[in-house]
Write a protein that holds these residues in place. Structure first.
Motif, PDB file in Angstrom:
ATOM      1  N   LEU A  91      46.723   9.661  39.953  1.00 11.86           N
ATOM      2  CA  LEU A  91      47.500  11.431  39.454  1.00 11.86           C
ATOM      3  C   LEU A  91      45.814  11.377  38.345  1.00 11.86           C
ATOM      4  CD1 LEU A  91      50.665  11.508  40.454  1.00 11.86           C
ATOM      5  CD2 LEU A  91      49.024  13.045  41.261  1.00 11.86           C
ATOM      6  N   ASN A  92      46.244  10.253  37.391  1.00 15.58           N
ATOM      7  CA  ASN A  92      46.071  10.644  35.723  1.00 15.58           C
ATOM      8  C   ASN A  92      44.362  10.470  35.942  1.00 15.58           C
ATOM      9  OD1 ASN A  92      48.085  10.010  34.617  1.00 15.58           O
ATOM     10  ND2 ASN A  92      47.852   8.142  34.648  1.00 15.58           N
ATOM     11  N   LYS A  93      43.891  10.576  37.186  1.00 15.43           N
ATOM     12  CA  LYS A  93      42.081  10.817  37.370  1.00 15.43           C
ATOM     13  C   LYS A  93      42.105  11.877  37.377  1.00 15.43           C
ATOM     14  CE  LYS A  93      40.877   6.431  39.774  1.00 15.43           C
ATOM     15  NZ  LYS A  93      40.342   5.670  41.981  1.00 15.43           N
ATOM     16  N   THR A  94      42.362  12.863  37.858  1.00 14.07           N
ATOM     17  CA  THR A  94      43.069  14.289  37.172  1.00 14.07           C
ATOM     18  C   THR A  94      43.182  15.064  36.201  1.00 14.07           C
ATOM     19  OG1 THR A  94      44.795  14.888  38.276  1.00 14.07           O
ATOM     20  CG2 THR A  94      42.581  14.660  40.265  1.00 14.07           C
ATOM     21  N   CYS A  95      43.922  14.356  35.589  1.00 15.14           N
ATOM     22  CA  CYS A  95      44.771  14.539  34.189  1.00 15.14           C
ATOM     23  C   CYS A  95      43.881  14.432  33.108  1.00 15.14           C
ATOM     24  CB  CYS A  95      45.577  13.525  33.630  1.00 15.14           C
ATOM     25  SG  CYS A  95      46.985  13.818  35.177  1.00 15.14           S
ATOM     26  N   PRO A  96      43.810  15.451  32.685  1.00 12.74           N
ATOM     27  CA  PRO A  96      45.126  16.178  32.125  1.00 12.74           C
ATOM     28  C   PRO A  96      44.792  17.541  33.257  1.00 12.74           C
ATOM     29  CG  PRO A  96      43.941  16.674  30.395  1.00 12.74           C
ATOM     30  CD  PRO A  96      43.131  15.159  30.875  1.00 12.74           C
ATOM     31  N   VAL A  97      46.174  18.739  33.449  1.00 16.23           N
ATOM     32  CA  VAL A  97      46.067  19.660  34.164  1.00 16.23           C
ATOM     33  C   VAL A  97      46.785  20.466  33.969  1.00 16.23           C
ATOM     34  CG1 VAL A  97      46.629  19.791  36.984  1.00 16.23           C
ATOM     35  CG2 VAL A  97      46.179  17.539  36.822  1.00 16.23           C
ATOM     36  N   GLN A  98      46.381  20.931  33.840  1.00 14.62           N
ATOM     37  CA  GLN A  98      47.157  22.961  33.422  1.00 14.62           C
ATOM     38  C   GLN A  98      47.896  22.896  34.930  1.00 14.62           C
ATOM     39  OE1 GLN A  98      45.543  25.532  31.322  1.00 14.62           O
ATOM     40  NE2 GLN A  98      47.442  26.680  30.664  1.00 14.62           N
ATOM     41  N   VAL A  99      49.476  22.713  34.502  1.00 18.98           N
ATOM     42  CA  VAL A  99      50.704  23.248  35.272  1.00 18.98           C
ATOM     43  C   VAL A  99      50.917  24.663  34.894  1.00 18.98           C
ATOM     44  CG1 VAL A  99      52.715  22.967  36.115  1.00 18.98           C
ATOM     45  CG2 VAL A  99      51.440  21.399  35.509  1.00 18.98           C
ATOM     46  N   ASP A 100      51.237  25.637  34.496  1.00 20.01           N
ATOM     47  CA  ASP A 100      50.946  26.827  34.275  1.00 20.01           C
ATOM     48  C   ASP A 100      51.125  27.889  32.577  1.00 20.01           C
ATOM     49  OD1 ASP A 100      52.979  26.074  32.759  1.00 20.01           O
ATOM     50  OD2 ASP A 100      54.484  26.217  33.637  1.00 20.01           O
ATOM     51  N   GLU A 101      51.340  28.276  32.282  1.00 14.26           N
ATOM     52  CA  GLU A 101      50.164  29.437  30.660  1.00 14.26           C
ATOM     53  C   GLU A 101      51.165  27.850  29.613  1.00 14.26           C
ATOM     54  OE1 GLU A 101      51.687  32.963  29.816  1.00 14.26           O
ATOM     55  OE2 GLU A 101      52.900  32.675  31.731  1.00 14.26           O
ATOM     56  N   TYR A 102      52.050  27.213  30.056  1.00 11.50           N
ATOM     57  CA  TYR A 102      53.061  26.606  28.835  1.00 11.50           C
ATOM     58  C   TYR A 102      52.787  24.771  28.847  1.00 11.50           C
ATOM     59  CZ  TYR A 102      55.249  31.232  28.810  1.00 11.50           C
ATOM     60  OH  TYR A 102      55.586  32.862  28.840  1.00 11.50           O
ATOM     61  N   THR A 103      52.485  24.461  29.956  1.00 13.98           N
ATOM     62  CA  THR A 103      52.432  23.071  30.470  1.00 13.98           C
ATOM     63  C   THR A 103      50.725  22.886  30.665  1.00 13.98           C
ATOM     64  OG1 THR A 103      54.726  23.804  31.143  1.00 13.98           O
ATOM     65  CG2 THR A 103      54.252  21.972  31.471  1.00 13.98           C
ATOM     66  N   VAL A 104      50.940  21.055  30.229  1.00 15.72           N
ATOM     67  CA  VAL A 104      50.270  20.395  30.735  1.00 15.72           C
ATOM     68  C   VAL A 104      50.985  18.923  31.327  1.00 15.72           C
ATOM     69  CG1 VAL A 104      48.041  19.756  29.892  1.00 15.72           C
ATOM     70  CG2 VAL A 104      48.219  21.713  29.549  1.00 15.72           C
ATOM     71  N   LEU A 105      50.176  18.939  32.507  1.00 15.47           N
ATOM     72  CA  LEU A 105      49.896  17.283  32.853  1.00 15.47           C
ATOM     73  C   LEU A 105      49.564  16.491  32.136  1.00 15.47           C
ATOM     74  CD1 LEU A 105      52.355  15.519  34.675  1.00 15.47           C
ATOM     75  CD2 LEU A 105      50.256  15.493  36.438  1.00 15.47           C
ATOM     76  N   GLU A 106      49.823  15.648  31.515  1.00 15.01           N
ATOM     77  CA  GLU A 106      48.938  14.887  30.200  1.00 15.01           C
ATOM     78  C   GLU A 106      48.649  13.199  30.971  1.00 15.01           C
ATOM     79  OE1 GLU A 106      50.467  14.506  26.380  1.00 15.01           O
ATOM     80  OE2 GLU A 106      48.603  15.858  25.117  1.00 15.01           O
ATOM     81  N   ASN A 107      49.892  12.718  31.570  1.00 13.11           N
ATOM     82  CA  ASN A 107      49.374  11.709  32.571  1.00 13.11           C
ATOM     83  C   ASN A 107      50.866  11.016  33.156  1.00 13.11           C
ATOM     84  OD1 ASN A 107      51.205  10.084  30.479  1.00 13.11           O
ATOM     85  ND2 ASN A 107      49.099   9.644  29.661  1.00 13.11           N
ATOM     86  N   CYS A 166      59.237  14.147  30.534  1.00 14.76           N
ATOM     87  CA  CYS A 166      58.805  14.187  29.056  1.00 14.76           C
ATOM     88  C   CYS A 166      58.419  14.781  28.694  1.00 14.76           C
ATOM     89  CB  CYS A 166      58.461  12.568  28.561  1.00 14.76           C
ATOM     90  SG  CYS A 166      59.410  11.659  29.313  1.00 14.76           S
ATOM     91  N   TYR A 167      58.559  16.108  27.846  1.00 16.77           N
ATOM     92  CA  TYR A 167      58.164  17.122  27.213  1.00 16.77           C
ATOM     93  C   TYR A 167      57.890  17.225  26.157  1.00 16.77           C
ATOM     94  CZ  TYR A 167      59.006  19.470  31.414  1.00 16.77           C
ATOM     95  OH  TYR A 167      58.784  19.997  33.147  1.00 16.77           O
ATOM     96  N   LYS A 168      56.556  17.089  25.533  1.00 14.29           N
ATOM     97  CA  LYS A 168      56.002  16.942  24.135  1.00 14.29           C
ATOM     98  C   LYS A 168      55.783  18.562  23.708  1.00 14.29           C
ATOM     99  CE  LYS A 168      54.509  11.725  23.671  1.00 14.29           C
ATOM    100  NZ  LYS A 168      53.456  11.214  23.976  1.00 14.29           N
ATOM    101  N   ASP A 169      56.091  18.996  22.053  1.00 14.87           N
ATOM    102  CA  ASP A 169      55.403  20.602  21.589  1.00 14.87           C
ATOM    103  C   ASP A 169      54.259  20.019  21.819  1.00 14.87           C
ATOM    104  OD1 ASP A 169      54.908  19.248  19.169  1.00 14.87           O
ATOM    105  OD2 ASP A 169      55.978  19.876  17.764  1.00 14.87           O
ATOM    106  N   LYS A 170      53.224  21.521  21.234  1.00 14.18           N
ATOM    107  CA  LYS A 170      51.599  21.308  20.990  1.00 14.18           C
ATOM    108  C   LYS A 170      51.417  19.911  20.007  1.00 14.18           C
ATOM    109  CE  LYS A 170      51.797  25.022  17.804  1.00 14.18           C
ATOM    110  NZ  LYS A 170      51.613  26.341  17.152  1.00 14.18           N
ATOM    111  N   ASN A 171      52.188  19.707  19.049  1.00 16.02           N
ATOM    112  CA  ASN A 171      52.068  18.398  17.929  1.00 16.02           C
ATOM    113  C   ASN A 171      51.753  17.430  18.785  1.00 16.02           C
ATOM    114  OD1 ASN A 171      50.737  20.250  16.673  1.00 16.02           O
ATOM    115  ND2 ASN A 171      52.770  21.349  15.868  1.00 16.02           N
ATOM    116  N   GLY A 172      52.238  17.146  19.783  1.00 13.64           N
ATOM    117  CA  GLY A 172      52.640  16.023  20.234  1.00 13.64           C
ATOM    118  C   GLY A 172      54.024  15.188  20.000  1.00 13.64           C
TER     119      GLY A 172
END
Length: 186
Positions: A91-107, A166-172
């Motif tokens: 899965l991490n080979k394709t990350c980061p992946v934008q899931v929707d307009e607010y969220t990105v799967l980082e890893n 786990c969720y982080k904001d735009k600043n991590g």
């Protein structure tokens, strides 16, 4: 027991003063009582040495048993954990992946003990802008429904995997975390 001649190696009685074969003067021997006492002391030493052998063997066996126990505890790399690590790596080979307009799967991360973690970033939101009650009201039910119904998650469900989101904001900065245990999705 006998008194051995130092000249011709003939065995003589303990009380003999001269060799019966060559007449050579025999070394003075201790009395029978003294010899028995000396042998008893020697026997005690031999017995004492022999009694240490099981203790030493037991210690060595105990050490190796403890070593392998500790190794298996710290290297608990059973097959499901290996499989989950392979899935996370894929899965991490394709990350980061934008899931929707607010969220990105980082890893993703496979943790010991059958725990699979998804790390998301809220790309346009700061932690102060997130209303946790609203997020929890909508996000958690969606996560739970996906785990329960997604066919690709069937192998993990069958093996009682725990899922962490786990969720982080735009600043991590950490925003929130959801843990879904087997009792929650079964």
């Amino acid at each position: 027991m006998s008194n051995i001649c130092t000249n011709c190696d003939t065995a003589n009685s303990l009380d003999a003063k001269f060799c019966k074969s060559c007449g050579y003067s025999l070394p003075k021997q201790n009395s029978v009582k003294e010899v028995i006492h000396t042998e008893t002391e020697t026997d005690k030493k031999v017995i004492k040495k022999k009694s240490n052998i099981p203790a030493v063997i037991g210690s060595v066996v105990g050490f190796f048993a403890m070593y392998f126990l500790v190794q298996s505890f710290f290297n608990n790399d059973n097959s499901i954990d290996k499989e989950m690590k392979a899935i996370a790596d894929e899965l991490n080979k394709t990350c980061p992946v934008q899931v929707d307009e607010y969220t990105v799967l980082e890893n993703t991360v496979a943790l010991p003990g059958k725990v699979f973690q998804y790390n998301y970033k809220l790309i346009s939101l700061d932690k102060s802008e997130v209303n946790l009650d609203t997020v929890r009201k909508y996000v958690y039910p969606g996560i739970l429904e996906n785990i329960k119904t997604n066919p690709s998650m069937e192998p993990q469900r069958k093996r009682d995997v725990t899922f962490k989101y786990c969720y982080k904001d735009k600043n991590g900065a950490f925003v929130d975390q959801y843990v879904v245990k087997p009792n929650d999705y079964k």
